[in-house]
Design an enzyme around this catalytic site. Structure first.
Site, PDB file in Angstrom:
ATOM      1  N   ASP A   1      68.558   7.710 111.676  1.00 52.99           N
ATOM      2  CA  ASP A   1      67.442   6.789 111.886  1.00 52.99           C
ATOM      3  C   ASP A   1      66.756   7.102 113.207  1.00 52.99           C
ATOM      4  OD1 ASP A   1      65.781   4.493 112.037  1.00 52.99           O
ATOM      5  OD2 ASP A   1      67.280   3.250 111.062  1.00 52.99           O
TER       6      ASP A   1
ATOM      7  N   ASP B   1      68.453  -0.019 115.330  1.00 51.79           N
ATOM      8  CA  ASP B   1      68.656  -1.234 114.525  1.00 51.79           C
ATOM      9  C   ASP B   1      69.783  -2.080 115.092  1.00 51.79           C
ATOM     10  OD1 ASP B   1      66.588  -0.323 112.981  1.00 51.79           O
ATOM     11  OD2 ASP B   1      67.836   0.413 111.354  1.00 51.79           O
TER      12      ASP B   1
ATOM     13  N   HIS C   1      64.882  -6.001 109.900  1.00 50.25           N
ATOM     14  CA  HIS C   1      65.237  -4.603 109.609  1.00 50.25           C
ATOM     15  C   HIS C   1      65.626  -3.841 110.866  1.00 50.25           C
ATOM     16  CE1 HIS C   1      61.091  -2.319 110.156  1.00 50.25           C
ATOM     17  NE2 HIS C   1      61.300  -3.193 111.118  1.00 50.25           N
TER      18      HIS C   1
ATOM     19  N   ASP D   1      67.486   6.255 106.969  1.00 53.03           N
ATOM     20  CA  ASP D   1      66.129   5.732 107.044  1.00 53.03           C
ATOM     21  C   ASP D   1      65.192   6.936 107.070  1.00 53.03           C
ATOM     22  OD1 ASP D   1      63.642   4.711 107.974  1.00 53.03           O
ATOM     23  OD2 ASP D   1      64.647   3.029 108.954  1.00 53.03           O
TER      24      ASP D   1
END
Length: 303
Positions: free
Chosen positions: A126, A130, A143, A230
């Site tokens: 990613d 997060d 998210h 992601d």
């Protein structure tokens, strides 16, 4: 790799504010994921999509009782359904492959998977960590909080999904491809000692060395490994159809190498591919990239 794969779509767009990511599972299916995996001799069961209650635009503001968490109740309910569905498939000895949807679905995937392992490892591929909470998030978008929730940090409506918390340990996490971290996330990474391979490390060491180290690290004390990918980890040139693109990402070829090395290591026990947004895409390019990466993860070779 488990030859029995269950595909679960989660057309979730409530964890952020850009419309279109709810069409991600359909775009990935349209790009041929089922056929791709069947050609690799996997037994595929497509369970369709988790049902989402879509809100109107005037319902998506942060409510006072949600403590800077946008659409908290709705995100909670979807992730509870997802966790239950995943847990059922694992109980039937099937590999859960989750198609998103925004990355808030990572809350449910980790909740559904982790209960079947004593020490679940997580590879978080990613651009972002997060790792925000309501206190550190600049947006209130859930998210950007899903990995923190897995660590037991955040609102109890989220951390208690599956009726246990925490789901994972900080020493069992590897983040790969990070290049956009908020200050609160940086503090948490330092405090918890979370392993991060940012784009700096990928540029300096090369993806091959990064993956060698990451695989050795994540395999050491874990009895299962979940991959959460992601699509914004990739450079926007290669994956334009994402809600939060960040320049300077992982290349198409580097991403394939990472998936190929994970396939060779044979450590992945569940996976999710998220944040495909067809509205922002170019001729379904990002969904096609996602399917190609899944092919590599599940053992597809050039020769």
């Amino acid at each position: 790799m488990n030859q029995q794969i269950s595909i679960i779509g989660v057309p979730m767009d409530l964890g952020q504010t850009r419309r279109g990511v709810d069409m991600g599972p359909s775009a990935i299916r349209y790009a041929g994921i089922v056929e791709r995996l069947q050609n690799l001799k996997y037994d595929i069961k497509d369970l369709g999509n988790i049902e989402i209650s879509h809100l109107t635009d005037d319902q998506t503001d942060v409510n006072e009782d949600e403590q800077n968490l946008r659409n908290l109740q709705e995100v909670k309910e979807v992730n509870e359904k997802l966790a239950s569905s995943i847990s059922k498939e694992i109980s039937e000895e099937r590999f859960p492959l989750i198609l998103g949807g925004d990355h808030s679905i990572g809350i449910g995937t980790i909740a559904g998977v982790a209960k079947h392992y004593n020490n679940l490892g997580v590879i978080w591929f990613d651009a972002h960590g997060d790792l925000n909470t309501a206190e550190t998030s600049p947006t209130g978008n859930i998210h950007g909080m899903s990995l923190a929730v897995g660590l037991g940090l955040g609102h109890e409506k989220l951390t208690n999904i599956g009726e246990y918390t925490p789901k994972i340990k900080p020493e069992n996490i590897v983040i790969i491809g990070a290049r956009s971290l908020d200050d609160g996330e940086k503090d948490l990474i330092r405090e918890q000692g979370i392993k991060v391979y940012s784009m700096h490390e990928i540029d300096r060491l090369g993806m091959s060395k990064v993956m060698e180290q990451a695989i050795a690290y994540i395999s050491k004390n874990t009895d299962g490994v979940h991959l959460s990918l992601d699509l914004d980890a990739l450079n926007p040139h290669d994956a334009p159809g994402v809600g939060t693109p960040v320049l300077g990402g992982v290349s198409y070829r580097e991403s394939h190498l990472a998936m190929e090395m994970l396939a060779e290591a044979n450590i992945i026990t569940s996976a999710e591919f998220v944040e495909v947004n067809p509205i922002l895409d170019e001729r379904n390019k990002t969904a096609t990239v996602a399917v190609a990466l899944m092919g590599s993860l599940f053992g597809e070779k050039l020769t």
